[in-house]
Structures are given as C-alpha cells and as structure tokens.
Design a protein around this motif. Sequence first.
Motif, mmCIF file in Angstrom:
data_model
loop_
_atom_site.group_PDB
_atom_site.id
_atom_site.type_symbol
_atom_site.label_atom_id
_atom_site.label_comp_id
_atom_site.label_asym_id
_atom_site.label_seq_id
_atom_site.Cartn_x
_atom_site.Cartn_y
_atom_site.Cartn_z
ATOM 1 N N SER A 82 -8.585 11.445 1.231
ATOM 2 C CA SER A 82 -8.953 10.265 0.457
ATOM 3 C C SER A 82 -8.367 10.290 -0.959
ATOM 4 O O SER A 82 -7.892 9.260 -1.460
ATOM 5 C CB SER A 82 -10.475 10.107 0.410
ATOM 6 N N GLY B 201 0.824 -1.204 0.000
ATOM 7 C CA GLY B 201 0.000 0.000 0.000
ATOM 8 C C GLY B 201 0.853 1.246 0.000
ATOM 9 O O GLY B 201 1.922 1.305 -0.624
ATOM 10 N N LEU B 202 0.402 2.255 0.734
ATOM 11 C CA LEU B 202 1.088 3.546 0.813
ATOM 12 C C LEU B 202 1.874 3.632 2.118
ATOM 13 O O LEU B 202 1.342 3.334 3.192
ATOM 14 C CB LEU B 202 0.050 4.676 0.764
ATOM 15 N N PHE C 235 -4.586 9.505 -0.564
ATOM 16 C CA PHE C 235 -4.315 8.115 -0.218
ATOM 17 C C PHE C 235 -4.578 7.174 -1.404
ATOM 18 O O PHE C 235 -3.863 6.191 -1.582
ATOM 19 C CB PHE C 235 -5.172 7.680 0.971
ATOM 20 N N THR C 236 -5.592 7.468 -2.182
ATOM 21 C CA THR C 236 -5.929 6.577 -3.294
ATOM 22 C C THR C 236 -5.177 6.899 -4.576
ATOM 23 O O THR C 236 -5.401 6.267 -5.612
ATOM 24 C CB THR C 236 -7.446 6.627 -3.578
ATOM 25 N N VAL D 84 -5.926 1.846 -2.866
ATOM 26 C CA VAL D 84 -4.674 2.512 -2.509
ATOM 27 C C VAL D 84 -3.555 1.830 -3.290
ATOM 28 O O VAL D 84 -3.296 0.640 -3.093
ATOM 29 C CB VAL D 84 -4.406 2.421 -0.994
#
Length: 495
Positions: free
Chosen positions: A386, A88-89, A389-390, A347
């Motif tokens: 949001s 992910g991040l 993050f995405t 993400v």
Amino acid sequence: MANVGEMSGDRSFSRRSILLGGSAVAAAAVGVAERTHRAQAQQPARQRPPNILFMLVDNLGYGELGVYGGGATRGAPTPRIDRLASEGLRLTNMNMEAQCTPSRSAILTGRYAIRSGTHSVPFGGVADGLTQWEVTLAESLSAAGYATALNGKWHLGSHNGRLPNDQGFDEWYGIPRITDEAMWPGSPGYSPNIMPPEQIMEGRKGEPSRDVKIYDLEQRRLIDAEITRRSIAFMERQARTKKPFFAYATLTQPHLPTLPNPAFVGKTGNGDWADMLAEMDHNVGEMLDAVDRLGIRDETIVIFASDNGPEFLRDWEGWAGPWKGQYFTAWEGGIRVPFLIRWPGKVPAGRVSDEIVHAVDLFPTLAKFAGAEVPKDRPIDGVDQSDFFTGKTEKSARDGILIWCADRLQAVKWKNFKVHFYQQETMVSPPVKLAIPLLFNLYTNPREDQDKQITDSWIFGPVLKMVGEFEASTKKYPLIAMGTPDPYVPPGARP
C-alpha cells in the motif's frame, strides 16, 4: 529427501535438492463482519472503504497494449487502457504465476499456488479447485462489509462447493474452467457422452450454481460483452445502496480461440487478433465509463492486469514485448505482465515503476486499503504494497520472488538477477534439471540468453535465503496436494 519435481508425492524438500536435482473460519468471518458493519455505520460516507474494480484478462502478453509498446503495432490501438495507465501507477515488473489456475489462486489467497493444491491447470476432468479451508480475498472483503461479484472465468474449481459463490462471492456468472473447451462441441468425433461440454454458469452465495448454456464457439465470441454488461450492472446496484463493492471482471480474451465479438469482426482490418484487442479496449472503456457515470471515480480503486504471459499456440500466438518466452515457462515473458492501478487522490497519476511486485501481494494490499483482515493462521506469501502503490515510498516491499512452474521451483528472481534451476524453452518442452543453474542479469540480458550468463555466484546467497525461508514454512504448514478433497484440515490443527 525429495527434489522439487517430486513435491506432489513427498512434500519435504531442501535447498540442496533444488540445486542438485531439482468451520472456525466461518465464525470468525461473522464476527469480523459484525464489527466492521458497526464501525462503518459510524463513519461519514467519504471515509468509507473504497470500491474495487479489478479487470483481469486472460493470457495478454506484456507487449500487447499501446502503453507497453503494442497497440497499433499489434494492429489495434488501445486508447482507453492507455489512458487508464496515465491516470495511475503502471508497473513494468509485475509478476504472475506461469499458468492461469495458479495465478488466479495467488491473487485470491495471497499464497503461492504450490501451497494451495492449485499449482497447475487441471486437464482431463481431474479433481480441481481451492479447498474450503483457503480464505480468499472475496471472503475477507465480504467479512468487511463489501458486496462481491465475479463475472468471467473462474478456473479454481468446477463443481458446487468450489465455485465462486462458495469462496466469498455474493454472485457470479461465467465459465468454471478454460476457454479452449468452447472448441469441443464442433470438434470431429466429439461426444458429450464422453466428455460433457463446459457450461456457462451462474450462482449466488448460499445456493448451488446452475448451468445457463453450453460454452461453444458462438458463446466464446459473446461472453466478454456479457461479462462487461453484468459487471456494470453490479456496480450500478451497489452504487445505489452506497455499499462498497468488489467487482472482479475476469475477461476471457485473448485466450485461444482468440475470436472477437461479432460487432468487432473486421473492425480493424487486421484480422481476428487485432479485432479482439479493439474489443478488449472497448470493454475496459465501458466499465471505466460506468464508474464515472455513477459518480464514484474518486472512491474506486481500478486495477487492470493479465494473469500470465501470452499465448504460445498458433494462430493465436501473443507477444511478450522485450521478454523471452510465453506462459507455462519461467522466462520473463511467461510471468511479467501489464499491471495498472488507479485511485484518484491516493495513487499518484502518471507514475511508472520497475520495482518487483507479485500477484500474491494483491490480497494484503487491497485488504489494507479496504480495512479487511488477512488470515494469520497460515503462511501468507504476499506483502502489503500500500505504501508503494500510494507513493509514500519509491521502493517495493519485496526484492525477490519464487517462480513455480507446476510443482517445480523453476527459478528465483532477486532484484535485477535471476537464477534458473531448470531449463524449459516452451510450454511443450520437457523441463530439464540443470547441474549448474543459469544466472542472468536482467538489466544487461533481458532476453535471458545463455551465452550472456554472468558468474556472480554471490547472488546465490540471497536467492537461497528466500528458498530456505519458504522451506521452513512448509515444515509447519505442509503443502496441500492437488486434488485434496474437502473438508481439509491442516495436520496438527483441530478438526
């Protein structure tokens, strides 16, 4: 006008003083819940809100995990957490508040803790906790149809009325306060008649919480395994019901005393601290495995973070990696923490960013993901991240943060610059008001060395703009004093 250091008395203050001196809610929640349940019932399962597994650890420094330069260099590899980072991040500029209580308050309310009467760790049995007027992330998610559970450390209230099951969690198990109280029962001269020992507690929404057992050194070694077990059991129950869940697993390691579970004692051969790190990685892996086993990986947001910088006290001293300082200070080491977020298909995997994010951003961001509401009747300091993050944007929705140490506005970060209004070397050092603020470029001076200050005074412009906006909000919405009892009603509001 009072200066920032005097804010617990007179709540008004000015930019100049910083430089020179330093049950309507319940009804609304029911309405939101009814509307959300009707909407969710009409949605196909694949469109329902994501589950949230939020693993928050206690006093883990920036440099402890393998993916942040630690792991094997700290005596124990962290393969499970490192793998999560690759999925992910990973943020390299995630900021929390400088102490446990304020950081947990900021996460759950979306507000700087100075607003909520939770700006400091409460010592000595003083009044503590969030007022019932505050709306938590758990309350918002619960109103949106989520099952909610906290297993672990709370630290936002010690008594019925201010425990997790009073603040939006359907169930909870853990400790209400701080882990070093586990040392009390075995301390010379200690008597429970003078200071009652901390209890491991459990409770359910709508019922008083109850004491389970005394939190002593034996239980200190065992509690994280039990937090992990209960968090997994909660996710298993909700997966069977198909109801979205918020599992808040607030592990107690590596807070002092840093003592590993008996199953991990001697496992690394590098001492208690390394054994604890191996245990932490194992517990995180157990929860991640449960998500996969339940077949909910793609519909579950997973977050791993620390609540603030590392331990200062020996023999449990932690490591902040490239940054100076530990918790209770405004140095980067006190506030900059590991942060990982995974949501497959949403993400992007393998992404790393140095954009600024703060703990207060998590409430509005997770609420957006969940289709939940953020209160509109009070200042919310968090911003919706949001899109960041995405991966819809490479930029954070903020470019600066205010840094509070207790009730002092100690520093401000803006982009890669940082201004300190006070100097405080360690958690036990007295904070000293500065006649001339310290000004650093964190790119060229990550250790915040005083002999490498910069003289770009134009930076005070955007910094003081941030301060001024905060000040303006306190005139309409005064800060809540620490220890304020319930029921609390904001000045000017209808009781």
